[in-house]
Motif scaffolding. Sequence first.
Motif, mmCIF file in Angstrom:
data_model
loop_
_atom_site.group_PDB
_atom_site.id
_atom_site.type_symbol
_atom_site.label_atom_id
_atom_site.label_comp_id
_atom_site.label_asym_id
_atom_site.label_seq_id
_atom_site.Cartn_x
_atom_site.Cartn_y
_atom_site.Cartn_z
ATOM 1 N N MET A 44 -6.765 -2.781 -10.807
ATOM 2 C CA MET A 44 -6.279 -1.831 -11.451
ATOM 3 C C MET A 44 -7.077 -0.387 -11.050
ATOM 4 N N GLU A 45 -8.150 -0.676 -10.979
ATOM 5 C CA GLU A 45 -9.036 0.616 -10.570
ATOM 6 C C GLU A 45 -8.490 0.958 -8.887
ATOM 7 N N LEU A 46 -8.171 0.237 -8.252
ATOM 8 C CA LEU A 46 -7.807 0.563 -6.844
ATOM 9 C C LEU A 46 -6.455 1.081 -6.940
ATOM 10 N N LEU A 47 -5.481 0.449 -7.771
ATOM 11 C CA LEU A 47 -4.079 0.926 -7.813
ATOM 12 C C LEU A 47 -4.058 2.144 -8.920
ATOM 13 N N GLN A 48 -5.204 2.448 -9.478
ATOM 14 C CA GLN A 48 -5.389 3.598 -10.239
ATOM 15 C C GLN A 48 -4.102 3.366 -11.490
ATOM 16 N N PHE A 49 -4.314 2.649 -12.232
ATOM 17 C CA PHE A 49 -3.340 2.715 -13.373
ATOM 18 C C PHE A 49 -4.029 2.117 -14.948
ATOM 19 N N GLN B 96 5.396 -2.208 -11.255
ATOM 20 C CA GLN B 96 5.119 -2.922 -9.926
ATOM 21 C C GLN B 96 3.424 -3.087 -9.806
ATOM 22 N N LYS B 97 3.024 -2.149 -10.128
ATOM 23 C CA LYS B 97 1.295 -2.490 -10.093
ATOM 24 C C LYS B 97 0.817 -3.421 -10.816
ATOM 25 N N LEU B 98 1.455 -3.678 -12.212
ATOM 26 C CA LEU B 98 0.975 -4.536 -12.998
ATOM 27 C C LEU B 98 1.514 -6.000 -12.474
ATOM 28 N N PRO C 155 7.142 -5.677 -2.134
ATOM 29 C CA PRO C 155 6.047 -5.387 -3.133
ATOM 30 C C PRO C 155 5.590 -3.774 -3.346
ATOM 31 N N TYR C 156 5.988 -3.123 -2.445
ATOM 32 C CA TYR C 156 5.805 -1.641 -2.624
ATOM 33 C C TYR C 156 6.963 -0.977 -3.287
ATOM 34 N N GLN C 157 7.846 -1.514 -3.619
ATOM 35 C CA GLN C 157 9.025 -0.988 -4.382
ATOM 36 C C GLN C 157 8.582 0.061 -5.596
#
Length: 202
Positions: free
Chosen positions: A101-106, A123-125, A143-145
């Motif tokens: 979550m830290e890396l993807l910043q959400f 998608q991050k979740l 994955p990056y949609q």
Amino acid sequence: MEVSDVHHAYRKRQVLRGVDLELRKGLVAGIVGENGAGKTTLLSILSGELRPDRGRVRHSGELGYCPQAAVLNNSLTVNQHIDFFKTARCLPDLRRAGEIMELLQFREYAEERVGVLSGGTRQKLNLTLALMHDPQILLLDEPYQGFDWETYQRFWELATRLREGGRSVLVVSHLAYDAERLDLLWRLDGGRLCAQTTGRTE
């Protein structure tokens, strides 16, 4: 992961006609193909959701699977999803989930209901739930949609960390985005995989 002579058909429509692949530790690989080529069918077989009509899939270690359509409950918050998966996976803590979550910043969306999130945040979740048990093999379908450019870059940073940690990552997409970041690239065409050239050099 070793895949040998995998076939699958829907009624009389033959989708996979003898797929073979080997995914070794510490590699980031990709499969590309046109819409309808059978990419999602192949991923469903690799993840164990679907049985092939013929052929064999063998792997060691745990799998993480991030499907294209996130299976999330709009009424639950991000944290409730993560707590549910913690219980389902019998995880001792949420350290790994927190790192992702830290890396993807959400992290700021932790108490938000999933139903109000943007497609990119959902998608991050989705990706966090696939990775929070630290699987040895990660299977990703588009994955990056919905990711913006910064998140897209962070996704590849995450893939690089997984590779360096000896994990195997398989990214499936209809386009060969960032082929130079991949160790291996296949095209799914006519129900079979054909090796393609990547820009990555050791």
